[in-house]
Design a protein around this motif. Structure first.
Motif, PDB file in Angstrom:
ATOM      1  N   ASP A 174       0.882  -1.169   0.000  1.00 21.91           N
ATOM      2  CA  ASP A 174       0.000   0.000   0.000  1.00 21.91           C
ATOM      3  C   ASP A 174       0.920   1.219   0.000  1.00 21.91           C
ATOM      4  N   THR A 175       0.510   2.269  -0.708  1.00 20.96           N
ATOM      5  CA  THR A 175       1.410   3.417  -0.886  1.00 20.96           C
ATOM      6  C   THR A 175       0.660   4.732  -0.676  1.00 20.96           C
ATOM      7  N   PRO A 176       1.412   5.824  -0.440  1.00 18.19           N
ATOM      8  CA  PRO A 176       0.752   7.134  -0.362  1.00 18.19           C
ATOM      9  C   PRO A 176       0.172   7.510  -1.727  1.00 18.19           C
ATOM     10  N   GLY A 177      -0.889   8.315  -1.712  1.00 17.79           N
ATOM     11  CA  GLY A 177      -1.499   8.757  -2.967  1.00 17.79           C
ATOM     12  C   GLY A 177      -0.555   9.647  -3.770  1.00 17.79           C
ATOM     13  N   LEU A 178      -0.619   9.513  -5.103  1.00 19.20           N
ATOM     14  CA  LEU A 178       0.233  10.335  -5.965  1.00 19.20           C
ATOM     15  C   LEU A 178      -0.440  11.695  -6.144  1.00 19.20           C
ATOM     16  N   HIS A 179       0.263  12.761  -5.754  1.00 16.45           N
ATOM     17  CA  HIS A 179      -0.319  14.115  -5.781  1.00 16.45           C
ATOM     18  C   HIS A 179       0.792  15.137  -5.965  1.00 16.45           C
ATOM     19  N   GLU A 180       0.400  16.412  -6.020  1.00 16.04           N
ATOM     20  CA  GLU A 180       1.391  17.455  -6.342  1.00 16.04           C
ATOM     21  C   GLU A 180       1.697  18.398  -5.190  1.00 16.04           C
ATOM     22  N   GLY A 181       1.452  18.021  -3.972  1.00 21.93           N
ATOM     23  CA  GLY A 181       1.691  18.942  -2.845  1.00 21.93           C
ATOM     24  C   GLY A 181       3.090  19.535  -2.860  1.00 21.93           C
ATOM     25  N   ARG A 182       3.239  20.654  -2.196  1.00 21.08           N
ATOM     26  CA  ARG A 182       4.485  21.410  -2.298  1.00 21.08           C
ATOM     27  C   ARG A 182       5.486  21.140  -1.183  1.00 21.08           C
ATOM     28  N   SER A 183       5.038  20.600  -0.060  1.00 19.90           N
ATOM     29  CA  SER A 183       5.960  20.499   1.069  1.00 19.90           C
ATOM     30  C   SER A 183       6.920  19.325   0.859  1.00 19.90           C
ATOM     31  N   GLU A 184       7.960  19.310   1.671  1.00 19.11           N
ATOM     32  CA  GLU A 184       8.918  18.201   1.619  1.00 19.11           C
ATOM     33  C   GLU A 184       8.201  16.889   1.993  1.00 19.11           C
ATOM     34  N   LEU A 185       7.248  16.962   2.919  1.00 16.95           N
ATOM     35  CA  LEU A 185       6.480  15.758   3.259  1.00 16.95           C
ATOM     36  C   LEU A 185       5.753  15.229   2.021  1.00 16.95           C
ATOM     37  N   ASN A 186       5.077  16.114   1.270  1.00 18.80           N
ATOM     38  CA  ASN A 186       4.374  15.696   0.047  1.00 18.80           C
ATOM     39  C   ASN A 186       5.344  15.032  -0.922  1.00 18.80           C
ATOM     40  N   ARG A 187       6.498  15.654  -1.101  1.00 18.12           N
ATOM     41  CA  ARG A 187       7.471  15.095  -2.055  1.00 18.12           C
ATOM     42  C   ARG A 187       7.943  13.713  -1.620  1.00 18.12           C
ATOM     43  N   ARG A 188       8.199  13.571  -0.329  1.00 21.07           N
ATOM     44  CA  ARG A 188       8.669  12.270   0.155  1.00 21.07           C
ATOM     45  C   ARG A 188       7.590  11.197   0.019  1.00 21.07           C
ATOM     46  N   MET A 189       6.329  11.595   0.240  1.00 26.59           N
ATOM     47  CA  MET A 189       5.236  10.627   0.091  1.00 26.59           C
ATOM     48  C   MET A 189       5.177  10.107  -1.353  1.00 26.59           C
ATOM     49  N   VAL A 190       5.262  11.026  -2.294  1.00 24.42           N
ATOM     50  CA  VAL A 190       5.166  10.627  -3.705  1.00 24.42           C
ATOM     51  C   VAL A 190       6.373   9.767  -4.094  1.00 24.42           C
ATOM     52  N   LYS A 191       7.542  10.156  -3.598  1.00 26.51           N
ATOM     53  CA  LYS A 191       8.756   9.377  -3.876  1.00 26.51           C
ATOM     54  C   LYS A 191       8.614   7.941  -3.365  1.00 26.51           C
ATOM     55  N   THR A 192       8.056   7.814  -2.170  1.00 30.01           N
ATOM     56  CA  THR A 192       7.853   6.493  -1.563  1.00 30.01           C
ATOM     57  C   THR A 192       6.959   5.644  -2.465  1.00 30.01           C
ATOM     58  N   ALA A 193       5.886   6.258  -2.970  1.00 28.47           N
ATOM     59  CA  ALA A 193       4.941   5.512  -3.811  1.00 28.47           C
ATOM     60  C   ALA A 193       5.614   5.089  -5.115  1.00 28.47           C
ATOM     61  N   VAL A 194       6.285   6.046  -5.760  1.00 27.82           N
ATOM     62  CA  VAL A 194       6.912   5.739  -7.056  1.00 27.82           C
ATOM     63  C   VAL A 194       7.970   4.655  -6.871  1.00 27.82           C
ATOM     64  N   ALA A 195       8.761   4.758  -5.792  1.00 23.98           N
ATOM     65  CA  ALA A 195       9.815   3.765  -5.560  1.00 23.98           C
ATOM     66  C   ALA A 195       9.206   2.375  -5.368  1.00 23.98           C
ATOM     67  N   SER A 196       8.074   2.288  -4.717  1.00 22.79           N
ATOM     68  CA  SER A 196       7.497   0.962  -4.475  1.00 22.79           C
ATOM     69  C   SER A 196       6.936   0.366  -5.770  1.00 22.79           C
ATOM     70  N   GLY A 197       6.698   1.236  -6.776  1.00 23.07           N
ATOM     71  CA  GLY A 197       6.243   0.718  -8.065  1.00 23.07           C
ATOM     72  C   GLY A 197       7.386   0.244  -8.949  1.00 23.07           C
ATOM     73  N   ARG A 198       8.583   0.761  -8.702  1.00 17.89           N
ATOM     74  CA  ARG A 198       9.716   0.462  -9.596  1.00 17.89           C
ATOM     75  C   ARG A 198      10.057  -1.012  -9.683  1.00 17.89           C
ATOM     76  N   ASP A 199      10.079  -1.680  -8.521  1.00 22.14           N
ATOM     77  CA  ASP A 199      10.556  -3.065  -8.513  1.00 22.14           C
ATOM     78  C   ASP A 199       9.425  -4.087  -8.432  1.00 22.14           C
ATOM     79  N   ALA A 200       8.184  -3.604  -8.475  1.00 17.28           N
ATOM     80  CA  ALA A 200       7.076  -4.537  -8.279  1.00 17.28           C
ATOM     81  C   ALA A 200       6.867  -5.409  -9.511  1.00 17.28           C
ATOM     82  N   ASP A 201       6.307  -6.608  -9.309  1.00 15.30           N
ATOM     83  CA  ASP A 201       5.970  -7.509 -10.416  1.00 15.30           C
ATOM     84  C   ASP A 201       4.655  -7.109 -11.058  1.00 15.30           C
TER      85      ASP A 201
END
Ligand SMILES: Nc1nc2c(ncn2[C@@H]2O[C@H](COP(=O)(O)OP(=O)(O)OP(=O)(O)O)[C@@H](O)[C@H]2O)c(=O)[nH]1
Ligand SMILES: [Mg+2]
Length: 296
Positions: A60-87
Motif C-alpha cells: 500500500d502506498t501514499p497517494g500520488l499528488h502534487e503537494g508542495r511540502s517536503e512531506l508531500n514530495r517524500r510521500m510521492v517518492k515512496t509511492a513511485v519507488a514501491s512501483g519500480r521493482d514490483a511484479d
C-alpha cells in the motif's frame, strides 16, 4: 501440480481512491488506516496474502499528488519507488470521480517499471454499471493495461477476480515470507497510525495534513494483560495545538478514547494510553524533523 508463485504487487493511485481499503479487504484485516480525507497513507505498508497457488505481497502506498511540502514530495517518492521493482502495478481509479489527465501523469511516472500494469476501477458500488465503459475507454486510450478490473473495495465485489488475475502473471518462486506473517509493520508503528487516524477523523482543515505521531513508550505488563503506551502528537503551530486539544481537553480526550479502544482490539490486551501534543514548527517542510518523525 502447478508451480508455486510469489511476487510483489504495488497499489498505486491518486489520494482517496481506496488503495488502503482494498489492501485491508484483501488481507482480511485492518492493517492500513483509512479515512474519508485524502493523503491519509504516508508510508509504504507491506501486507502478505497467502493463496493455495502462491504468495501475494501487496504494497500500500501514499497517494500520488502534487503537494508542495517536503512531506508531500517524500510521500510521492515512496509511492513511485514501491512501483519500480514490483511484479504487478495496480493503478486504482475512483470511478465516480475519474481524473483522467492527472491519472495519466501518474501512470507516465511509472512507465519505466517492469511491473505488469492493471487498471483497477474502484467504487463501482457508487455508480450505474453502464457508466463504467466510457470511463474505462478513456484510460485504455493512453495506456495498454494487461487487464481492466472493476471492483468495490468496500463490498468486496471483483476482488477475488483481481486476485486470480494477479496470480496468473506472478513469476514462479518460493514464498518470500513465512506463512503466518501478515505484515512487516511493528506494533509501535501500527499504534502510531491508529492515533493519527483518530486525529484525522476528529479534525478539520489543515490539521490532518500537519499531524504526525511518535510513540515514546510501549511497555508490556503481561502479568496484568496490559500495555502502557505514551505517544506524542506533533503539529506545526500553537493555534493547531489549541484546536487539537479542544475546549477543556475535550477533543484530545475523544481521540485518545477512540484510539485506545481500537488498540485494545488489535493487541488483544488492555491499553493505557497517554497522549501529549507538541508543536514541531513547520515540520512538514523540515528534512531533519521529517527524519525524526519517521518520514525518511
Ligand atoms: N463507496 C465506496 N467507498 C470506498 C471504496 N473504497 C474506498 N472507499 C472510501 O474512500 C475513502 C478513501 O479510502 P482510502 O482507502 O483511505 O483511500 P486511499 O487511496 O488509501 O487514500 P490515501 O491514503 O489518502 O492515498 C474512504 O472513505 C473509504 O471508505 C469503495 O469501493 N466504495
Ligand atoms: Mg491510503
Amino acid at each position: 501440480m502447478r508451480a508455486f508463485k510469489s511476487g510483489f504487487i504495488s497499489i498505486l493511485g491518486r489520494p482517496n481512491v481506496g488503495k488502503s481499503t482494498l489492501f485491508n479487504s484483501i488481507l482480511g484485516d485492518k492493517i492500513a488506516i483509512v479515512t474519508e480525507k485524502p493523503q491519509t497513507t504516508r508510508n509504504r505498508i507491506l501486507g502478505i496474502k497467502n493463496l493455495e497457488g502462491g504468495q501475494l505481497i501487496f504494497l500500500d502506498t501514499p497517494g500520488l499528488h502534487e503537494g508542495r511540502s517536503e512531506l508531500n514530495r517524500r510521500m510521492v517518492k515512496t509511492a513511485v519507488a514501491s512501483g519500480r521493482d514490483a511484479d504487478v502495478l495496480l493503478f486504482l481509479i475512483d470511478v465516480p470521480s475519474p481524473l483522467v489527465e492527472k491519472d495519466r501523469q501518474m501512470i507516465e511516472s511509472l512507465k519505466g517499471s517492469r511491473g505488469v500494469p492493471f487498471l483497477v476501477v474502484n467504487k463501482i458500488d457508487l455508480v450505474k454499471k453502464e457508466t463504467l465503459l466510457p470511463v474505462i475507454d478513456q484510460y485504455r486510450r493512453f495506456h495498454s493495461f494487461h487487464q481492466v478490473i472493476p471492483i468495490s473495495a468496500i463490498t468486496g465485489e471483483g476482488v477475488d477476480i483481481l486476485l486470480d488475475e494477479i496470480l496468473k502473471v506472478l513469476p514462479e518462486s518460493p514464498a518470500y515470507f513465512p506463512e503466518d506473517m501478515i505484515t512487516d509493520q511493528t506494533e509501535r508503528f501500527m499504534a502510531s497510525e491508529i492515533i493519527r487516524e483518530k486525529v484525522i477523523q476528529n479534525s478539520y482543515q489543515e490539521i490532518p495534513y500537519c499531524t504526525a505521531v511518535t510513540i515514546e513508550a510501549f511497555k508490556e505488563h503481561p502479568e496484568r494483560n496490559l500495555v502502557v503506551i505514551q505517544a506524542t502528537i506533533h503539529v506545526e503551530k500553537n493555534s493547531q495545538k489549541k484546536i487539537l486539544i479542544g475546549k477543556g481537553g475535550e477533543r484530545l480526550k475523544r481521540i485518545g478514547e477512540a484510539a485506545r479502544k481500537e488498540m485494545e482490539g488489535f493487541l488483544g490486551k488492555r491499553v493505557f494510553l497517554e497522549l501529549w501534543v507538541n508543536v514541531e514548527k513547520d515540520w512538514t517542510r523540515d528534512p531533519a524533523a521529517l527524519n525524526r518523525l519517521g518520514y525518511q
